[in-house]
Design a protein around this motif. Structure first.
Motif, mmCIF file in Angstrom:
data_model
loop_
_atom_site.group_PDB
_atom_site.id
_atom_site.type_symbol
_atom_site.label_atom_id
_atom_site.label_comp_id
_atom_site.label_asym_id
_atom_site.label_seq_id
_atom_site.Cartn_x
_atom_site.Cartn_y
_atom_site.Cartn_z
ATOM 1 N N ASP A 138 -13.453 -3.124 9.686
ATOM 2 C CA ASP A 138 -12.741 -2.098 10.119
ATOM 3 C C ASP A 138 -11.676 -2.004 9.681
ATOM 4 O O ASP A 138 -10.635 -3.180 9.386
ATOM 5 C CB ASP A 138 -12.541 -2.519 11.814
ATOM 6 C CG ASP A 138 -13.678 -2.715 12.405
ATOM 7 O OD1 ASP A 138 -14.695 -1.509 12.433
ATOM 8 O OD2 ASP A 138 -13.891 -3.428 13.497
ATOM 9 N N LEU A 139 -11.143 -0.863 9.171
ATOM 10 C CA LEU A 139 -9.931 -0.773 8.234
ATOM 11 C C LEU A 139 -9.348 0.754 8.452
ATOM 12 O O LEU A 139 -10.288 1.827 8.400
ATOM 13 C CB LEU A 139 -10.120 -1.126 6.977
ATOM 14 C CG LEU A 139 -9.098 -0.987 5.837
ATOM 15 C CD1 LEU A 139 -7.932 -2.088 6.093
ATOM 16 C CD2 LEU A 139 -9.671 -1.280 4.514
ATOM 17 N N THR A 140 -8.114 1.015 8.486
ATOM 18 C CA THR A 140 -7.631 2.342 8.282
ATOM 19 C C THR A 140 -6.496 2.362 7.435
ATOM 20 O O THR A 140 -5.811 1.413 7.053
ATOM 21 C CB THR A 140 -7.008 2.640 9.843
ATOM 22 O OG1 THR A 140 -5.685 1.838 10.262
ATOM 23 C CG2 THR A 140 -8.073 2.939 10.814
ATOM 24 N N VAL A 141 -6.270 3.580 6.730
ATOM 25 C CA VAL A 141 -5.307 3.671 5.422
ATOM 26 C C VAL A 141 -4.710 5.012 5.637
ATOM 27 O O VAL A 141 -5.462 5.811 5.813
ATOM 28 C CB VAL A 141 -6.075 3.500 4.206
ATOM 29 C CG1 VAL A 141 -4.906 3.362 2.881
ATOM 30 C CG2 VAL A 141 -6.799 2.010 4.124
ATOM 31 N N ALA A 142 -3.567 4.966 5.758
ATOM 32 C CA ALA A 142 -2.721 6.356 5.897
ATOM 33 C C ALA A 142 -2.431 6.930 4.498
ATOM 34 O O ALA A 142 -2.493 6.108 3.509
ATOM 35 C CB ALA A 142 -1.700 6.148 6.783
ATOM 36 N N ARG A 143 -1.997 8.130 4.605
ATOM 37 C CA ARG A 143 -1.738 8.967 3.281
ATOM 38 C C ARG A 143 -0.281 8.023 2.915
ATOM 39 O O ARG A 143 0.727 7.799 3.594
ATOM 40 C CB ARG A 143 -1.185 10.318 3.575
ATOM 41 C CG ARG A 143 -0.980 10.962 2.437
ATOM 42 C CD ARG A 143 -0.769 12.498 2.479
ATOM 43 N NE ARG A 143 -1.782 13.010 3.422
ATOM 44 C CZ ARG A 143 -2.717 13.638 2.606
ATOM 45 N NH1 ARG A 143 -2.543 13.637 1.182
ATOM 46 N NH2 ARG A 143 -3.796 14.260 3.065
ATOM 47 N N ALA B 83 1.526 -4.270 -1.714
ATOM 48 C CA ALA B 83 0.606 -3.732 -0.823
ATOM 49 C C ALA B 83 1.548 -3.574 0.665
ATOM 50 O O ALA B 83 2.296 -4.773 0.834
ATOM 51 C CB ALA B 83 -0.614 -4.354 -0.542
ATOM 52 N N ASP B 84 1.136 -2.564 1.336
ATOM 53 C CA ASP B 84 1.605 -2.472 2.677
ATOM 54 C C ASP B 84 0.877 -3.580 3.625
ATOM 55 O O ASP B 84 1.396 -3.848 4.731
ATOM 56 C CB ASP B 84 1.683 -1.014 3.221
ATOM 57 C CG ASP B 84 2.460 -0.166 2.325
ATOM 58 O OD1 ASP B 84 3.486 -0.457 2.002
ATOM 59 O OD2 ASP B 84 1.862 0.791 1.787
ATOM 60 N N HIS B 85 -0.314 -3.854 3.146
ATOM 61 C CA HIS B 85 -1.254 -4.621 4.169
ATOM 62 C C HIS B 85 -2.294 -5.167 3.217
ATOM 63 O O HIS B 85 -2.466 -4.642 2.123
ATOM 64 C CB HIS B 85 -1.984 -3.673 5.198
ATOM 65 C CG HIS B 85 -2.894 -4.149 5.947
ATOM 66 N ND1 HIS B 85 -2.568 -5.145 6.954
ATOM 67 C CD2 HIS B 85 -4.212 -4.331 6.084
ATOM 68 C CE1 HIS B 85 -3.778 -5.534 7.383
ATOM 69 N NE2 HIS B 85 -4.727 -5.184 6.867
ATOM 70 N N ALA C 89 -4.376 -3.860 0.010
ATOM 71 C CA ALA C 89 -5.053 -4.684 -0.962
ATOM 72 C C ALA C 89 -6.206 -5.757 -0.309
ATOM 73 O O ALA C 89 -5.940 -6.058 0.834
ATOM 74 C CB ALA C 89 -4.002 -5.878 -1.394
ATOM 75 N N VAL C 90 -7.124 -5.524 -0.913
ATOM 76 C CA VAL C 90 -8.241 -6.426 -0.331
ATOM 77 C C VAL C 90 -8.456 -7.652 -1.239
ATOM 78 O O VAL C 90 -8.541 -7.455 -2.272
ATOM 79 C CB VAL C 90 -9.699 -5.334 -0.420
ATOM 80 C CG1 VAL C 90 -10.881 -6.131 0.281
ATOM 81 C CG2 VAL C 90 -9.383 -4.302 0.428
ATOM 82 N N THR C 91 -8.693 -8.908 -0.460
ATOM 83 C CA THR C 91 -8.847 -9.997 -1.428
ATOM 84 C C THR C 91 -9.827 -10.777 -0.683
ATOM 85 O O THR C 91 -10.349 -10.226 0.155
ATOM 86 C CB THR C 91 -7.501 -10.873 -1.113
ATOM 87 O OG1 THR C 91 -7.251 -11.238 0.162
ATOM 88 C CG2 THR C 91 -6.418 -9.875 -1.773
ATOM 89 N N VAL D 143 -2.780 -10.998 5.993
ATOM 90 C CA VAL D 143 -1.521 -11.167 5.588
ATOM 91 C C VAL D 143 -0.766 -9.716 5.590
ATOM 92 O O VAL D 143 -1.279 -8.667 5.008
ATOM 93 C CB VAL D 143 -1.111 -11.732 4.052
ATOM 94 C CG1 VAL D 143 0.210 -11.916 4.077
ATOM 95 C CG2 VAL D 143 -1.948 -13.040 4.176
ATOM 96 N N GLY D 144 0.487 -9.705 6.396
ATOM 97 C CA GLY D 144 1.448 -8.440 6.194
ATOM 98 C C GLY D 144 1.959 -8.189 4.796
ATOM 99 O O GLY D 144 2.407 -9.186 4.266
ATOM 100 N N GLY D 145 2.040 -6.960 4.130
ATOM 101 C CA GLY D 145 2.612 -6.883 3.040
ATOM 102 C C GLY D 145 4.129 -6.813 3.088
ATOM 103 O O GLY D 145 4.547 -6.513 4.075
#
Length: 533
Positions: free
Chosen positions: A364-369, A519-521, A374-376, A531-533
């Motif tokens: 589950d993921l949301t990405v805003a404009r 990254a922001d997230h 980052a996906v690790t 982890v928060g960016g």
């Protein structure tokens, strides 16, 4: 401002090839060859006319074989169909020989389109086998037709003119020149670049919003039409059409000639002279077939290809670049006067994943404009799989939303909806062809220039750098970057921030903590850590 340099144009060899492939120079050389053939002493006009007709066939085959790199093993059968409709039928009907050329063009285009569609649908390897099967079947059918004398063939094809060998040679030379020039022009069209990308990597073509079947079929139809004209022209020169002459021997000769000479204006003449040159000293060559030619000149051509590692002697210039129109920019929501504008950070989610399947479980993921995620995770956790689900290369089971709506199915439709991606292993496709193909769907030259300036002149010429420039230039709604690990972390970080500033929702796969810091997230697959960016 740094610019991407055209490959193959640096250094003396590249400048020489580029000079020879200029339209004015090539036209002057071809016209001079036609005049020399016409005005030469006997038997130069007759032998030269045949060599020019063969050069036209090589040029036509080069559109798909040399330019698109599609292995069409039925090319000789296309020429045979063109010879039947463009030379035999006019002879039976009592028409002047050259009036049948349009019929050869049409019939060759139909069969060439079929070959292109098959190659675009099945890929290079299976396409080669399929076109071989089609070609064998066509030759067998031609051998059963009474109108061309069955297996024995038809030996009453009319002369090109009634003015003697020299006027015939002039007429054949002019038509061959037209076919060669048309083939060279077709090889430089943006559609040829798209077909080359589709043949080399169908998944990449779809991610650029292209249909591999359509692109290769269109170029196959163009090449097939020219093959049909060349087949009819050769039949006029030889005065006969024998179905068995359009089999594997002619295919091998065409492939070698096109591969050695390349898909240019002068390359086909070089390839034809290399493969068929001995026939100018062997007056019975039209009667005994092409076997002696292949035994003498074929090994020389193959040796040249091996020496040059598969590169042709005269590589063609890349396809002309496109200048995107304003409509393409508006489709991405970009005004004409903007370059890369900062995002407000308050936009609603552009990309939403709801239980998207991966090897590590649903995501589950949301990405805003303007947001960077980052996906690790460890190898095998499904990072590239996740990008493929978002990009449409793999089915997502309806769990991906774009801009508040269910994402369309398929990579091509998602690309047109604004999803752009790079690949972990850059495909082995010419950088210039990828850029031209991407611009067929619209692009932003200012954004490309900004990305090129950021990456620097050295990085922009690498496959990975060219991928990132292409992604930025597409002004995407969603940007998917799959492990650009061959670029320094600071360059990757600055580039993803450039994408985010332009309004893209960025999903970045990278193992390096230095990149994740931009990254922001950070979303980790294969573990519970977040982890928060």
């Amino acid at each position: 401002m740094s610019r991407l340099r055209r490959p193959g144009t640096g250094g003396p060899a590249g400048r020489t090839a580029g000079c020879l492939e200029r339209p004015s120079v090539a036209a002057a050389v071809l016209a001079s060859v036609v005049l020399l053939v016409t005005l030469g002493p006997d038997p130069v006009p007759v032998a030269g006319a045949r060599l020019l007709a063969l050069a036209a066939l090589v040029a036509a085959a080069g559109v798909t074989v040399a330019r698109v790199r599609a292995v069409d093993l039925g090319a000789a059968a296309v020429a045979g169909v063109g010879a039947l409709t463009g030379a035999v039928l006019p002879a039976v009907a009592g028409w002047p020989a050259l009036l049948g050329l349009p019929l050869g063009v049409v019939s060759g285009a139909v069969l060439g389109t079929l070959h292109g569609a098959v190659i675009g649908r099945t890929g290079r390897q299976l396409g080669a086998l399929a076109t071989l099967a089609i070609g064998v079947a066509v030759v067998q059918v031609l051998g059963t037709l009474d109108v061309i004398g069955g297996v024995g063939g038809f030996h009453a094809v009319g002369l090109a003119t009634r003015g003697g060998d020299r006027s015939d040679a002039l007429a054949v030379g002019i038509v061959a020149l037209v076919v060669i020039v048309a083939a060279g022009a077709a090889a430089r069209r943006p559609r040829a670049a798209a077909a080359a990308v589709a043949t080399a990597d169908p998944a990449l073509a779809a991610s650029l919003g292209r249909s591999p079947v359509v692109d290769v079929a269109v170029v196959g139809g163009i090449g097939g039409g020219l093959l049909g004209a060349g087949g009819a022209l050769l039949a006029v020169v030889d005065g006969s059409v024998v179905p068995g002459a359009y089999g594997l021997q002619l295919v091998a000769a065409l492939v070698v000639g096109a591969s050695v000479g390349g898909a240019g204006w002068l390359g086909p003449l070089v390839g034809a002279a290399l493969v068929w040159g001995p026939t100018t000293l062997f007056p019975l060559a039209p009667l005994v077939g092409s076997a002696p030619v292949l035994l003498t000149a074929g090994p020389l051509g193959l040796g040249l290809l091996a020496w040059r590692r598969g590169r042709s002697l005269l590589p063609p210039a890349p396809a002309a670049s496109l200048t995107p129109g304003n409509d393409a920019r508006r489709r991405r929501g970009v005004d004409d006067g903007t370059a890369m504008e900062a995002s407000s950070g308050t936009s609603p989610p552009v990309l939403r994943l709801r239980g998207t399947p991966t090897p590590s479980g649903p995501v589950d993921l949301t990405v805003a404009r303007g947001e960077i995620v980052a996906v690790t995770g460890p190898n095998g956790s499904g990072k590239s799989t996740l990008l493929a689900r978002i990009g449409g290369q793999l089915p997502d089971d309806g769990t991906v939303d774009l801009d508040g709506r269910a994402a369309p199915r398929g990579a091509r439709r998602r690309a047109r909806a604004g999803v752009a991606r790079s690949w972990q292993r850059p495909p082995e496709v010419a950088v210039a062809d990828i850029r031209v193909t991407a611009r067929l769907g619209g692009g932003d030259l200012d954004a490309e220039a900004a990305a090129a300036d950021l990456l620097g002149p050295t990085v922009t010429t690498t496959p990975a750098g060219a991928q990132l420039i292409r992604v930025v230039g597409s002004r995407p709604l969603v940007a998917l970057l799959d492990e650009p690990t061959d670029l320094p972390p600071d360059l990757v970080g600055r580039l993803v921030r450039l994408l985010a500033a332009g309004g893209a929702a960025v999903v970045l796969v990278d193992h390096r903590p230095e990149v994740a810091a931009y990254a922001d997230h950070v979303e980790r697959l294969g573990g519970d850590e977040e982890v928060g960016g």
